[in-house]
Design an enzyme around this catalytic site. Structure first.
Site, PDB file in Angstrom:
ATOM      1  CB  SER A  14      41.587 -29.390  51.164  1.00 47.75           C
ATOM      2  OG  SER A  14      41.338 -30.220  52.284  1.00 47.75           O
ATOM      3  CB  SER A 134      25.253 -33.844  61.220  1.00 47.89           C
ATOM      4  OG  SER A 134      25.129 -34.772  62.227  1.00 47.89           O
ATOM      5  CE1 TYR A 148      32.992 -38.226  61.877  1.00 48.62           C
ATOM      6  CE2 TYR A 148      31.324 -39.951  61.960  1.00 48.62           C
ATOM      7  CZ  TYR A 148      31.915 -38.878  61.315  1.00 48.62           C
ATOM      8  OH  TYR A 148      31.409 -38.437  60.103  1.00 48.62           O
ATOM      9  CE  LYS A 152      30.445 -35.479  61.822  1.00 45.89           C
ATOM     10  NZ  LYS A 152      30.669 -34.257  61.043  1.00 45.89           N
TER      11      LYS A 152
HETATM   12  N1  LIG Z   1      32.504 -39.544  53.948  1.00 42.64           N
HETATM   13  C1  LIG Z   1      31.456 -39.970  54.632  1.00 42.64           C
HETATM   14  O1  LIG Z   1      31.002 -41.110  54.462  1.00 42.64           O
HETATM   15  C2  LIG Z   1      30.789 -39.060  55.633  1.00 42.64           C
HETATM   16  C3  LIG Z   1      29.627 -39.523  56.247  1.00 42.64           C
HETATM   17  C4  LIG Z   1      28.995 -38.705  57.169  1.00 42.64           C
HETATM   18  C5  LIG Z   1      29.506 -37.466  57.463  1.00 42.64           C
HETATM   19  N2  LIG Z   1      30.647 -37.036  56.866  1.00 42.64           N
HETATM   20  C6  LIG Z   1      31.154 -35.710  57.248  1.00 42.64           C
HETATM   21  O2  LIG Z   1      31.442 -34.945  56.111  1.00 42.64           O
HETATM   22  C7  LIG Z   1      32.406 -33.950  56.440  1.00 42.64           C
HETATM   23  C8  LIG Z   1      33.481 -33.928  55.357  1.00 42.64           C
HETATM   24  O3  LIG Z   1      34.179 -35.157  55.410  1.00 42.64           O
HETATM   25  P1  LIG Z   1      34.695 -35.916  54.121  1.00 42.64           P
HETATM   26  O4  LIG Z   1      34.075 -37.239  54.126  1.00 42.64           O
HETATM   27  O5  LIG Z   1      34.620 -35.075  52.922  1.00 42.64           O
HETATM   28  O6  LIG Z   1      36.232 -36.150  54.575  1.00 42.64           O
HETATM   29  P2  LIG Z   1      37.632 -35.639  54.004  1.00 42.64           P
HETATM   30  O7  LIG Z   1      37.737 -35.940  52.566  1.00 42.64           O
HETATM   31  O8  LIG Z   1      38.639 -36.192  54.932  1.00 42.64           O
HETATM   32  O9  LIG Z   1      37.560 -34.037  54.191  1.00 42.64           O
HETATM   33  C9  LIG Z   1      37.662 -33.453  55.453  1.00 42.64           C
HETATM   34  C10 LIG Z   1      37.868 -31.952  55.294  1.00 42.64           C
HETATM   35  O10 LIG Z   1      37.890 -31.371  56.610  1.00 42.64           O
HETATM   36  C11 LIG Z   1      39.019 -30.520  56.705  1.00 42.64           C
HETATM   37  N3  LIG Z   1      39.521 -30.429  58.088  1.00 42.64           N
HETATM   38  C12 LIG Z   1      39.864 -31.435  58.926  1.00 42.64           C
HETATM   39  N4  LIG Z   1      40.293 -30.933  60.089  1.00 42.64           N
HETATM   40  C13 LIG Z   1      40.214 -29.579  59.985  1.00 42.64           C
HETATM   41  C14 LIG Z   1      40.520 -28.480  60.845  1.00 42.64           C
HETATM   42  N5  LIG Z   1      40.997 -28.652  62.081  1.00 42.64           N
HETATM   43  N6  LIG Z   1      40.304 -27.214  60.401  1.00 42.64           N
HETATM   44  C15 LIG Z   1      39.848 -27.025  59.167  1.00 42.64           C
HETATM   45  N7  LIG Z   1      39.535 -27.999  58.278  1.00 42.64           N
HETATM   46  C16 LIG Z   1      39.743 -29.261  58.703  1.00 42.64           C
HETATM   47  C17 LIG Z   1      40.061 -31.112  55.775  1.00 42.64           C
HETATM   48  O11 LIG Z   1      40.895 -30.052  55.347  1.00 42.64           O
HETATM   49  P3  LIG Z   1      42.490 -29.955  55.599  1.00 42.64           P
HETATM   50  O12 LIG Z   1      42.953 -31.270  56.171  1.00 42.64           O
HETATM   51  O13 LIG Z   1      43.035 -29.657  54.250  1.00 42.64           O
HETATM   52  O14 LIG Z   1      42.616 -28.815  56.559  1.00 42.64           O
HETATM   53  C18 LIG Z   1      39.185 -31.620  54.624  1.00 42.64           C
HETATM   54  O15 LIG Z   1      38.985 -30.606  53.677  1.00 42.64           O
HETATM   55  C19 LIG Z   1      32.941 -34.311  57.826  1.00 42.64           C
HETATM   56  O16 LIG Z   1      32.338 -33.471  58.793  1.00 42.64           O
HETATM   57  C20 LIG Z   1      32.468 -35.752  58.009  1.00 42.64           C
HETATM   58  O17 LIG Z   1      32.276 -36.078  59.362  1.00 42.64           O
HETATM   59  C21 LIG Z   1      31.300 -37.807  55.961  1.00 42.64           C
END
Ligand SMILES: NC(=O)c1ccc[n+]([C@@H]2O[C@H](COP(=O)([O-])OP(=O)(O)OC[C@H]3O[C@@H](n4cnc5c(N)ncnc54)[C@H](OP(=O)(O)O)[C@@H]3O)[C@@H](O)[C@H]2O)c1
Length: 272
Positions: A14, A134, A148, A152
């Protein structure tokens, strides 16, 4: 359902990385199912005009199974991308066991639930890809974001062991470790409820400010989309891919430097 190239299931589509990746792969002609806790129920099989949108809460086994079964009733799943995740900030001492558990439940056990649901089909067909989104925080512990990081680190162990377990079934397991990207994660990050009364107020604020600035000034996630596309077209993908600002250099330094030195560098980076 007619199969159009590989069929991909992406959790957490989303927003941020998941949405970008689901959109990109779908526009490349692949069949993509993306999930959110707020998408329409699985049995409706709606689309947002780009990819199929399916409700799934990765913290609920029932919700996971319902969504996966709805897809498997129509087609196979060739690629699972465990992306759904949330971020929690707070000192270890300030974090309640319930808050810690919630974080691990989504980021780590969520991936376990979805993986278990798709594996019987992949094993039967002796093919598949499981990509775990991750983080660089899965190799370097972030002060004041411990749970967090722990979620990971756990996902990294999961990736390593699963890869070996699934080797005879030709199922490839990969971890992607992004560094800072501009996504919804920054605004979605929760602080522990005792944040305002923390025993470590200044240092926790400083460390979090560094993370937030890195993410807000980071790139948008399109390069992760292209990396995922590359991985699912590889016969023998590596176990781990670092991506994002300085991610490869930071990971290399982590392996090469003595722990005392890397600890100093991490503390300096987070200004604590
Ligand atoms: N952004 C960064 O810098 C970064 C760096 C390293 C790793 N990551 C990883 O990348 C992944 C995606 O994160 P993002 O940065 O794109 O963040 P984001 O924009 O906040 O997206 C998070 C997604 O996870 C979903 N989600 C959260 N809790 C959930 C649950 N209980 N069941 C199902 N879906 C759930 C949310 O969907 P709904 O709330 O709509 O359900 C949303 O689609 C994460 O695992 C994060 O740890 C991100």
């Amino acid at each position: 359902m007619e199969r159009n190239g590989k069929v991909i299931l992406i959790t957490g589509a989303s927003s941020g990385i998941g949405k970008s990746c689901a959109t990109y792969l779908s526009e490349r002609g692949l069949t993509v199912f993306g999930t959110s806790r707020y998408f329409p129920p699985a049995n409706l099989l709606e689309t947002n005009g780009v990819f199929y949108t399916i409700r799934m809460d990765v913290t609920s086994e029932e919700s996971v199974n319902e969504a996966v079964q709805a897809i498997l009733g129509r087609t196979e799943i060739d690629v699972l991308i465990n992306n759904a995740g949330c971020a929690l900030a707070g000192a270890i001492e300030d974090t309640s066991p319930e808050e810690a558990l919630r974080e691990l439940n989504t980021n780590f056990l969520g991936a376990h639930r979805v993986t278990r649901a798709v594996l019987p089909g992949m094993r039967k067909r002796r093919s598949g890809y499981i990509i775990n989104i991750s983080s660089l925080a899965g190799s370097i512990a972030l002060p004041f974001q411990t749970f967090y990081s722990a979620s990971k680190f756990a996902l990294e162990a999961f990736t390593e062991a699963l890869r070996m377990e699934l080797r005879p079934f030709n199922i490839k397991v990969v971890s992607i470790q992004p560094n800072d990207y501009r996504t919804g994660l920054t605004d979605h990050r929760q602080k522990v409820v005792t944040w305002e009364h923390s025993a470590y107020p200044e240092r926790a604020e400083k460390a979090l400010a560094v993370t937030e600035a890195g993410e807000r000034n980071g790139p948008s996630p399109e390069e992760i989309d292209r990396l995922v596309e590359k991985i699912i077209n590889k016969k023998s993908p590596r176990i781990r891919y670092q991506i994002g600002p300085n991610a490869k250099a930071i990971a290399l330094a982590r392996w090469l430097l003595p722990p005392r030195v890397s600890e100093k560098l991490v503390m300096k980076y987070f200004r604590i």
